[in-house]
Design an enzyme around this catalytic site. Structure first.
Site, PDB file in Angstrom:
ATOM      1  N   GLY A 108      -6.669  -3.654  -8.176  1.00 30.46           N
ATOM      2  CA  GLY A 108      -5.641  -4.654  -8.407  1.00 30.46           C
ATOM      3  C   GLY A 108      -4.300  -4.054  -8.801  1.00 30.46           C
ATOM      4  CG  ASP A 168      -6.031  15.709   8.525  1.00 30.89           C
ATOM      5  OD1 ASP A 168      -6.456  15.040   9.488  1.00 30.89           O
ATOM      6  OD2 ASP A 168      -4.869  16.164   8.477  1.00 30.89           O
ATOM      7  CB  THR A 169      -8.774  17.123   3.340  1.00 29.71           C
ATOM      8  OG1 THR A 169      -7.872  16.220   2.699  1.00 29.71           O
ATOM      9  CG2 THR A 169      -8.023  18.080   4.259  1.00 29.71           C
ATOM     10  CD  GLU A 187       0.365  11.255  -2.989  1.00 32.69           C
ATOM     11  OE1 GLU A 187      -0.358  10.246  -2.946  1.00 32.69           O
ATOM     12  OE2 GLU A 187      -0.066  12.405  -2.798  1.00 32.69           O
ATOM     13  N   GLY A 210      -6.066  11.816   3.583  1.00 36.07           N
ATOM     14  CA  GLY A 210      -7.476  11.476   3.512  1.00 36.07           C
ATOM     15  C   GLY A 210      -8.285  11.696   4.772  1.00 36.07           C
TER      16      GLY A 210
END
Length: 174
Positions: A59, A29-30, A93, A27
């Site tokens: 939540g 960086d881009t 991921e 996030g």
């Protein structure tokens, strides 16, 4: 709290894909530039795209939400930026996304101002990030992450270069 590899592989999802594209990115960086524009373009093309901030239910445990999305996606766009490997979330991921590739899911890497050979050989920021992670994570994690970086570094993808005037248009046939 980082997602563990056991959490990633122990979970199985059998529902049909609910997303056309899953965006994996670091996030800081881009998120506000490349990803924001890419997400907007995909949305305008009516391509159902998972991006963490608007799509995770408030939540909901983040790791479970990401796993459901990964396993419920047809294709992945992995934006590999300078600091991608600094995030254990991103690395986990990536491991899971590559596991999905083995089930014929398509992966489109975007080398965002990084050289794919740095991923293959864990040089530069990728090597530094893995060295840092060695202080906090087991050898098993580090080896999975190294393998995943090397594997995605071998895939053909889009390569953005800092000193180039290139325009990248992702062709996503979902």
């Amino acid at each position: 709290m980082a997602t563990t590899s056991n959490q990633l592989t122990a979970t199985s999802f059998s529902s049909p894909p609910s997303w056309d594209v899953f965006l994996s990115f670091y996030g800081k960086d881009t998120r506000r530039n490349f990803i924001a524009n890419l997400y907007f373009s995909l949305d305008q093309a009516e391509i159902l795209t998972f991006k963490d901030d608007p799509e995770l239910e408030k939540g909901e445990e983040i790791s479970c939400g990401l796993l459901k999305a990964i396993h419920g996606t047809k294709m992945f766009v992995v934006v590999l930026s300078e600091n991608y490997a600094r995030s254990p979330w991103c690395l986990n991921e990536l491991v899971e996304i590559l596991n999905c590739k083995r089930n014929r899911n398509r992966i489109v890497p975007v080398f965002y101002y990084v050289d794919p050979s740095d991923l293959r050989h864990q040089k530069g920021g990728f090597g530094e990030a893995l060295s840092y992670h060695m202080k906090r994570y087991s050898v098993d994690f580090i080896e999975k992450w190294k393998s995943a970086l090397a594997e995605i570094g071998q895939l053909s993808g889009y390569h953005l270069k800092k000193d180039s005037d290139e325009y990248v248009q992702l062709m996503l046939n979902t």
